[in-house]
Motif scaffolding. Structure first.
Motif, PDB file in Angstrom:
ATOM      1  N   GLY A 133       0.827  -1.206   0.000  1.00 41.00           N
ATOM      2  CA  GLY A 133       0.000   0.000   0.000  1.00 41.00           C
ATOM      3  C   GLY A 133       0.856   1.249   0.000  1.00 41.00           C
ATOM      4  O   GLY A 133       1.891   1.297   0.673  1.00 41.00           O
ATOM      5  N   LEU A 134       0.435   2.236  -0.769  1.00 40.07           N
ATOM      6  CA  LEU A 134       1.149   3.517  -0.805  1.00 40.07           C
ATOM      7  C   LEU A 134       0.324   4.621  -0.164  1.00 40.07           C
ATOM      8  O   LEU A 134       0.840   5.430   0.611  1.00 40.07           O
ATOM      9  CB  LEU A 134       1.481   3.886  -2.250  1.00 40.07           C
ATOM     10  CG  LEU A 134       2.244   5.191  -2.478  1.00 40.07           C
ATOM     11  CD1 LEU A 134       3.605   5.147  -1.784  1.00 40.07           C
ATOM     12  CD2 LEU A 134       2.421   5.459  -3.972  1.00 40.07           C
ATOM     13  N   LYS A 135      -0.978   4.640  -0.451  1.00 37.95           N
ATOM     14  CA  LYS A 135      -1.835   5.697   0.076  1.00 37.95           C
ATOM     15  C   LYS A 135      -1.976   5.620   1.591  1.00 37.95           C
ATOM     16  O   LYS A 135      -2.237   6.620   2.252  1.00 37.95           O
ATOM     17  CB  LYS A 135      -3.211   5.637  -0.583  1.00 37.95           C
ATOM     18  CG  LYS A 135      -4.088   4.464  -0.129  1.00 37.95           C
ATOM     19  CD  LYS A 135      -5.447   4.491  -0.785  1.00 37.95           C
ATOM     20  CE  LYS A 135      -6.366   3.399  -0.238  1.00 37.95           C
ATOM     21  NZ  LYS A 135      -7.694   3.407  -0.891  1.00 37.95           N
ATOM     22  N   GLN A 136      -1.798   4.423   2.138  1.00 35.16           N
ATOM     23  CA  GLN A 136      -1.962   4.240   3.583  1.00 35.16           C
ATOM     24  C   GLN A 136      -0.921   5.008   4.395  1.00 35.16           C
ATOM     25  O   GLN A 136      -1.086   5.199   5.605  1.00 35.16           O
ATOM     26  CB  GLN A 136      -1.892   2.749   3.931  1.00 35.16           C
ATOM     27  CG  GLN A 136      -3.104   1.941   3.536  1.00 35.16           C
ATOM     28  CD  GLN A 136      -3.128   1.556   2.063  1.00 35.16           C
ATOM     29  OE1 GLN A 136      -2.211   1.886   1.324  1.00 35.16           O
ATOM     30  NE2 GLN A 136      -4.163   0.853   1.642  1.00 35.16           N
ATOM     31  N   LEU A 137       0.141   5.469   3.737  1.00 31.72           N
ATOM     32  CA  LEU A 137       1.181   6.231   4.429  1.00 31.72           C
ATOM     33  C   LEU A 137       0.936   7.732   4.364  1.00 31.72           C
ATOM     34  O   LEU A 137       1.770   8.521   4.824  1.00 31.72           O
ATOM     35  CB  LEU A 137       2.551   5.903   3.826  1.00 31.72           C
ATOM     36  CG  LEU A 137       2.998   4.432   3.952  1.00 31.72           C
ATOM     37  CD1 LEU A 137       4.350   4.243   3.302  1.00 31.72           C
ATOM     38  CD2 LEU A 137       3.029   3.993   5.413  1.00 31.72           C
ATOM     39  N   THR A 138      -0.184   8.122   3.783  1.00 30.13           N
ATOM     40  CA  THR A 138      -0.550   9.539   3.717  1.00 30.13           C
ATOM     41  C   THR A 138      -1.856   9.759   4.469  1.00 30.13           C
ATOM     42  O   THR A 138      -2.591   8.811   4.761  1.00 30.13           O
ATOM     43  CB  THR A 138      -0.710   9.991   2.254  1.00 30.13           C
ATOM     44  OG1 THR A 138      -1.758   9.228   1.635  1.00 30.13           O
ATOM     45  CG2 THR A 138       0.581   9.783   1.485  1.00 30.13           C
ATOM     46  N   LYS A 139      -2.154  11.012   4.771  1.00 21.86           N
ATOM     47  CA  LYS A 139      -3.384  11.326   5.496  1.00 21.86           C
ATOM     48  C   LYS A 139      -4.600  11.023   4.638  1.00 21.86           C
ATOM     49  O   LYS A 139      -4.577  11.211   3.419  1.00 21.86           O
ATOM     50  CB  LYS A 139      -3.412  12.811   5.889  1.00 21.86           C
ATOM     51  CG  LYS A 139      -2.452  13.174   6.999  1.00 21.86           C
ATOM     52  CD  LYS A 139      -2.620  14.647   7.373  1.00 21.86           C
ATOM     53  CE  LYS A 139      -1.677  15.028   8.506  1.00 21.86           C
ATOM     54  NZ  LYS A 139      -1.822  16.463   8.866  1.00 21.86           N
ATOM     55  N   LYS A 140      -5.660  10.569   5.302  1.00 18.82           N
ATOM     56  CA  LYS A 140      -6.899  10.362   4.587  1.00 18.82           C
ATOM     57  C   LYS A 140      -7.467  11.720   4.176  1.00 18.82           C
ATOM     58  O   LYS A 140      -7.382  12.694   4.932  1.00 18.82           O
ATOM     59  CB  LYS A 140      -7.917   9.619   5.459  1.00 18.82           C
ATOM     60  CG  LYS A 140      -7.512   8.185   5.778  1.00 18.82           C
ATOM     61  CD  LYS A 140      -8.567   7.490   6.602  1.00 18.82           C
ATOM     62  CE  LYS A 140      -8.172   6.037   6.883  1.00 18.82           C
ATOM     63  NZ  LYS A 140      -9.209   5.341   7.687  1.00 18.82           N
ATOM     64  N   PRO A 141      -8.033  11.790   2.971  1.00 15.03           N
ATOM     65  CA  PRO A 141      -8.538  13.076   2.480  1.00 15.03           C
ATOM     66  C   PRO A 141      -9.533  13.742   3.423  1.00 15.03           C
ATOM     67  O   PRO A 141      -9.499  14.961   3.591  1.00 15.03           O
ATOM     68  CB  PRO A 141      -9.205  12.698   1.150  1.00 15.03           C
ATOM     69  CG  PRO A 141      -8.503  11.464   0.715  1.00 15.03           C
ATOM     70  CD  PRO A 141      -8.182  10.725   1.973  1.00 15.03           C
TER      71      PRO A 141
END
Length: 278
Positions: A133-141
């Protein structure tokens, strides 16, 4: 010397159409067959390469742990995701795990050769499959939206969908909010498509943020001054009707007695006059 033969399928671990590039190269090989009749050996360079790869795979798996981050390099892109080399084994970032925003293709975000940090979502050593996963390391929108905005703010957005009950607008953080049909205009709107179209950019006012249900209520008309309603002309006041009161005459007791006495005297005088005439 002894003649040896390497079949095309045993030169390397992947298919090679033109084998002429190996002419003059020295390859480490393993004997896989001995042809006594032809006095020839059958060799395989692929077997050696596979053994070396297996050592690398075993070493790489020692660093693969679910819910932990790991660095890798993007090897290739497909319609459904990106394959990442983790130092001996490949993991897949599914297209839905690349970004919180909707993307049409992994190439919208990634390029072959990109070095990145990913998180291990699932791992199956027996099947040699690793989900990353890549998006899991960024804040949720939505969390990012809540940090940057509050109720009453006016923000920019783009109409992404129109339904009978309202319009969905995508905001800068990638989240979507709903403009109810009653919040499109101060005038009556039958259908959102009568006033809006998909792709239209506009300003909207945040009416409500519901963190529990992750819902955002928006208004278009709230960004505009409310039109003044025409004042009604005051009707002239009618004069109140005068009440006519009727009162019965009040007679004093003495007046009543006097009137009755006068009447009796008049009758008696009339009677005496008639008797004298006879």
């Amino acid at each position: 010397g002894i003649n040896a033969f390497i079949p095309g399928s045993q030169v390397t671990t992947h298919y090679v159409k033109d084998l002429s590039q190996y002419v003059g190269q020295t390859l480490e090989c393993k004997i896989i067959n001995v042809d006594d009749r032809k006095k020839r050996l059958v060799l395989s360079s692929r077997k050696i390469q596979e053994q070396e790869q297996q050592v690398k795979i075993d070493e790489a798996w020692e660093n693969i742990n679910v819910d932990e981050t790991i660095k890798g390099t993007v090897q290739r892109l497909t319609d459904f995701g990106a394959f990442v080399d983790l130092g001996g084994v490949d993991g897949l970032i599914h297209i839905s795990d690349i970004s919180w925003k909707r993307i049409k293709h992994p190439s919208d975000v990634l390029n072959v050769g990109d070095e990145l940090e990913v998180i291990v979502l699932r791992a199956n050593k027996e099947r040699n499959r690793i989900s990353l996963g890549l998006k899991q390391l960024t804040k949720k929108p939505f969390d990012e939206f809540v940090e940057n905005n509050k109720e009453g703010d006016v923000v920019k957005g783009e109409v992404v969908n129109l339904l009978d009950f309202g319009a969905f607008v995508r905001l800068q953080e990638g989240v979507e909010g709903l403009v109810h049909v009653s919040q499109i205009s101060y005038d009556h709107v039958e259908k959102p498509s009568d006033e809006l179209e998909v792709g239209q950019e506009l300003d909207v006012k945040i009416l409500e943020i519901n963190p529990e249900n992750k819902r955002i209520a928006l208004s278009i008309k709230g960004t505009q001054p409310e039109p003044q309603k025409p004042e009604k002309k005051a009707e002239p006041k009618k004069a109140p009707k005068k009440k006519v009161s009727y009162s019965e005459p009040v007679y004093e007791e003495s007046d009543f007695n006097n009137s009755l006495g006068d009447l009796l005297d008049a009758k008696l005088s009339e009677s005496d006059l008639l008797d004298s005439e006879d």
